[in-house]
Motif scaffolding. Structure first.
Motif, PDB file in Angstrom:
ATOM      1  N   ALA A  23     -31.340  -3.415  46.435  1.00 42.63           N
ATOM      2  CA  ALA A  23     -30.410  -2.821  47.236  1.00 42.63           C
ATOM      3  C   ALA A  23     -29.342  -3.998  47.595  1.00 42.63           C
ATOM      4  CB  ALA A  23     -30.967  -2.543  48.643  1.00 42.63           C
ATOM      5  N   MET A  63     -27.623  -6.490  50.104  1.00 36.14           N
ATOM      6  CA  MET A  63     -27.443  -6.628  51.396  1.00 36.14           C
ATOM      7  C   MET A  63     -26.334  -7.393  51.829  1.00 36.14           C
ATOM      8  SD  MET A  63     -30.599  -5.689  51.506  1.00 36.14           S
ATOM      9  CE  MET A  63     -31.353  -6.560  53.132  1.00 36.14           C
ATOM     10  N   THR A  76     -33.440  -0.039  53.968  1.00 32.30           N
ATOM     11  CA  THR A  76     -32.270   0.313  52.922  1.00 32.30           C
ATOM     12  C   THR A  76     -32.826   1.615  52.243  1.00 32.30           C
ATOM     13  OG1 THR A  76     -33.631  -0.726  51.258  1.00 32.30           O
ATOM     14  CG2 THR A  76     -31.985  -2.163  52.326  1.00 32.30           C
ATOM     15  N   HIS A 118     -26.692  -0.136  45.434  1.00 34.21           N
ATOM     16  CA  HIS A 118     -27.818  -0.791  44.799  1.00 34.21           C
ATOM     17  C   HIS A 118     -27.196  -1.616  43.508  1.00 34.21           C
ATOM     18  CE1 HIS A 118     -29.932   1.649  47.322  1.00 34.21           C
ATOM     19  NE2 HIS A 118     -31.380   1.032  46.907  1.00 34.21           N
TER      20      HIS A 118
END
Length: 318
Positions: free
Chosen positions: A114, A116, A132, A239
């Protein structure tokens, strides 16, 4: 000596593939990356994995899967794969910490990470209010106030999903305009439980060390900062599939996810299979990943038995 099968990654897909191949006496070697267990080790309680009516902790579930694979003969090594040479058989893998390995088949189950925000308090509060995955963790925020950070289709989809549980869902996006498709925007804007904090940049996740209490944001026009109170913060900015080590040798879609022949885990390279989130940008669930891990193991076994001549009496563990 070449291994029959090397599995890259130890999330639900890789570990399921290891269980199946080990039970088939294929003696798979599993390469654990820097985060053994994958994304489930970043969550706390898993309540939607079949067979656990009272739920199970994510790290415990992954540890159980690993022990199950080891019970049947799977071997595990810690390392970081930097290159896979698919130009000849057996495949050659360059692995930091292990050197060069050879394999008749390779199962890629390296997952997707994922994206961030990189702000203070974000990483420290994963599993303590920061998530997430709305599908995984939304249930824990029944009648709570949550934030969704993002402006794309996935953010809108997760916002609508979270309204099934949360009392209010506030969408935080750093621009005035959303990136999501019009139909997804309309669906979210017509949901009375969804509120909007647009043109605001996340600055810091606020918590007491045990649980999240809010998100500090900066107004991009005025520069003023404020704290938006919330019990949970869901990050939905996309992602990245973990495929850098393949160096473009495998066909991927425009977002980098490995493409497989529908109904199989076959890539464009015979003997190289992909399972789990590295080839799934739609479902991204532990149970669907595990299912494709089973498929990859069975596809690899059929490939070995039908297309590769191996002296099965040899010890291929080295």
């Amino acid at each position: 000596m070449a291994h029959k099968a090397i599995i890259l990654g130890t999330g639900p897909s890789g570990l399921t593939a290891a269980v199946y191949l080990a039970r088939a006496n294929m003696e798979p070697l599993v390469i654990e990356g820097p985060e053994p267990g994958g994304q489930l080790t970043l969550t706390t309680e898993v309540e939607n994995y079949p067979g656990f009516p009272d739920g199970i902790m994510g790290p415990e579930l992954m540890d159980n899967m690993k022990k199950q694979a080891q019970r049947f003969g799977a071997k595990f090594e810690r390392g970081w794969v930097t290159d896979v040479d698919t130009s000849e058989r057996p495949f050659k893998l360059s692995v930091d910490g292990l050197g060069e390995l050879k394999a008749e088949t390779v199962i890629v189950s390296t997952g997707a990470s994922a994206k961030m925000l990189g702000i203070p308090g974000e990483k420290e509060n994963m599993g303590k209010g920061v998530s997430t995955c709305a599908t995984c963790d939304g249930f824990f925020f029944r009648d709570k106030k949550v934030l969704i950070i993002g402006g794309g289709d996935s953010a809108m989809e997760e916002s609508n999903f979270l309204t099934k549980f949360a009392s209010e869902v506030n969408v935080v996006h750093r621009r005035h305009e959303l990136r999501a498709s019009k139909i997804m925007q309309d669906r979210a804007k017509n949901n009375e439980k969804i509120t909007w904090s647009l043109n605001k940049t996340p600055v810091e996740v606020i918590s007491d060390g045990m649980k999240v209490s809010g998100l500090k944001v900066k107004d991009n026009d005025t520069g003023e900062e404020e704290v938006i109170e919330a019990d949970g913060i869901f990050i939905a900015i996309g992602h990245n599939p973990n495929t850098e080590f393949l160096k473009g040798q495998v066909d991927t879609d425009e977002n980098g996810y490995i493409q497989v022949t529908p109904g199989t885990t076959n890539t464009n390279i015979p003997g190289l299979f992909a399972c789990g989130d590295v080839q799934d940008n739609k479902y991204r669930q532990a149970v669907t990943a595990a299912g494709t891990g089973c498929m990859a193991a069975m596809d690899a076994e059929k490939y070995l038995e039908g297309e590769v001549t191996i002296d099965w009496s040899q010890n291929l563990s080295s």
